[in-house]
Design an enzyme around this catalytic site. Structure first.
Site, short mmCIF file in Angstrom:
data_model
loop_
_atom_site.label_atom_id
_atom_site.label_comp_id
_atom_site.label_asym_id
_atom_site.label_seq_id
_atom_site.Cartn_x
_atom_site.Cartn_y
_atom_site.Cartn_z
N ALA A 65 0.63 -0.85 0.06
CA ALA A 65 -0.06 0.19 0.56
C ALA A 65 0.47 1.54 -0.37
O ALA A 65 2.02 1.35 0.28
CB ALA A 65 -0.94 0.02 1.63
N GLY A 108 0.79 -5.05 0.83
CA GLY A 108 -0.64 -4.98 0.18
C GLY A 108 -0.38 -4.99 -1.24
O GLY A 108 -1.36 -6.24 -1.21
N GLU A 111 -0.59 -8.88 -0.34
CA GLU A 111 -2.65 -9.71 -0.22
C GLU A 111 -2.65 -9.73 -1.49
O GLU A 111 -3.90 -9.73 -2.12
CB GLU A 111 -2.70 -8.48 1.01
CG GLU A 111 -2.07 -8.56 2.32
CD GLU A 111 -2.15 -7.15 3.13
OE1 GLU A 111 -1.69 -6.14 2.68
OE2 GLU A 111 -2.49 -7.48 4.47
N GLU A 131 4.91 -5.00 6.95
CA GLU A 131 4.02 -3.80 7.75
C GLU A 131 4.30 -3.45 9.17
O GLU A 131 4.62 -2.61 9.79
CB GLU A 131 2.66 -3.62 7.69
CG GLU A 131 2.01 -4.25 6.82
CD GLU A 131 2.08 -5.21 6.09
OE1 GLU A 131 2.70 -5.90 6.04
OE2 GLU A 131 0.83 -5.50 4.82
#
Ligand code: CAA
Length: 257
Positions: A65, A108, A111, A131
């Site tokens: 992200a 992300g 993911e 993260e």
């Protein structure tokens, strides 16, 4: 349709969506994710397409992200952001989705790859949930999908200690389907996509649904769903076609009906 942050093209019956923010290592912000999901939904609705691919570039599938977009976020701004909800749209795609991953698939990005149905990795692919280094934790499925894929002990190391998995480790632990040289990863994904896209579409769709049900239900309910979907396929033109083709020693001509 034209997009600002992704590129799309088709190869036969395969629809390919490529994340295109190379300077930011394909970091995923809300705009990228919304465009990506819109493109996938368009391919999903297109009868000429039988299989979908999400890819990035050789250096990065997606490095996570967009940290710069999140740095000043509050819980309420995150709650109101359309960003993470986009991963849910992927779950509604009924056609198979392959992630063609090279380079970084982090946070992300990892993911996103794990939310796909299959992963073809280049030898340079690296999977991780770093993260923890930012003082947060995965928020788009990393704790759940990574644990289901590689088991609790290794998932703890990946999520709690920022361990990366190389492409070959990811294959060893069942996260990816296969690892190929960097120059071949997209071709290999397209080849797999073409093969699946040539199969009986309704059977492919229901088989995907049955496999994904494994993660949502217990064995008895999963077996029961599988049996109902299996019986349902006997109402399709393609079941009659497939069995007749076998008996008469000819290739089937699938109708998708
Ligand atoms: N968000 C925003 N920008 C990013 C980014 C990210 N996730 N990852 C890389 N970039 C940007 C860098 O800021 C840099 O931009 P500038 O040139 O403008 O400085 C550019 O991409 C190139 O990156 P680096 O110079 O850092 O490249 P490198 O080769 O030295 O390192 C890397 C590569 C190890 C992947 C490193 O960029 C990195 O650690 N990135 C962050 C990975 C990460 O923490 N991902 C998780 C994000 S949080 C998340 O995803 C939450 C969730 O669960 C939804």
């Amino acid at each position: 349709m034209s997009y600002d942050h992704i590129l799309t093209h088709t190869d036969g019956r395969v629809g390919i969506a490529q994340i295109n923010r190379p300077k930011a290592l394909n970091a995923l912000n809300a705009d990228v994710m919304m465009e990506l999901m819109t493109a996938l939904e368009a391919f999903n609705a297109d009868e000429a397409i039988g299989c979908l691919i999400i890819t990035g570039n050789e250096r990065a599938f997606a490095a996570g992200a967009d940290i710069k977009a999140m740095a000043e976020a509050t819980p309420v701004s995150m709650l109101n952001s359309p960003m993470i909800d986009q991963w849910d749209r992927l779950q509604k795609i009924t056609k198979p989705v392959i992630a063609a991953v090279s380079g970084y698939a982090l946070g992300g990005g990892c993911e996103l790859a794990m939310a796909c149905d299959m992963i073809i990795a280049s030898e340079s692919a690296q999977f991780g949930q770093p993260e923890i280094n930012l003082g947060v934790m995965p928020g788009a499925g990393g704790t759940q999908r990574m644990t289901r894929a590689v088991g609790k002990a290794l998932a703890m190391e990946i999520v709690l200690n920022g361990r990366f998995l190389s492409a070959h480790e990811a294959q060893h632990y069942g996260l990816v389907n296969r690892v190929v040289p960097v120059e071949l990863y997209l071709d290999e994904a397209i080849k797999l996509g073409q093969q699946i896209a040539e199969r009986a579409p309704v059977a492919v769709r229901l088989a995907k649904e049955a496999i994904n049900a494994v993660f949502e239900t217990n064995l008895q309910s999963g077996l029961s769903l599988e049996r109902r979907l299996f019986y349902m396929l006997f109402a399709t033109v393609d079941q009659k076609e497939g069995m007749d083709a076998f008996i008469n020693k000819r290739p089937p001509d699938w109708k998708g009906e």
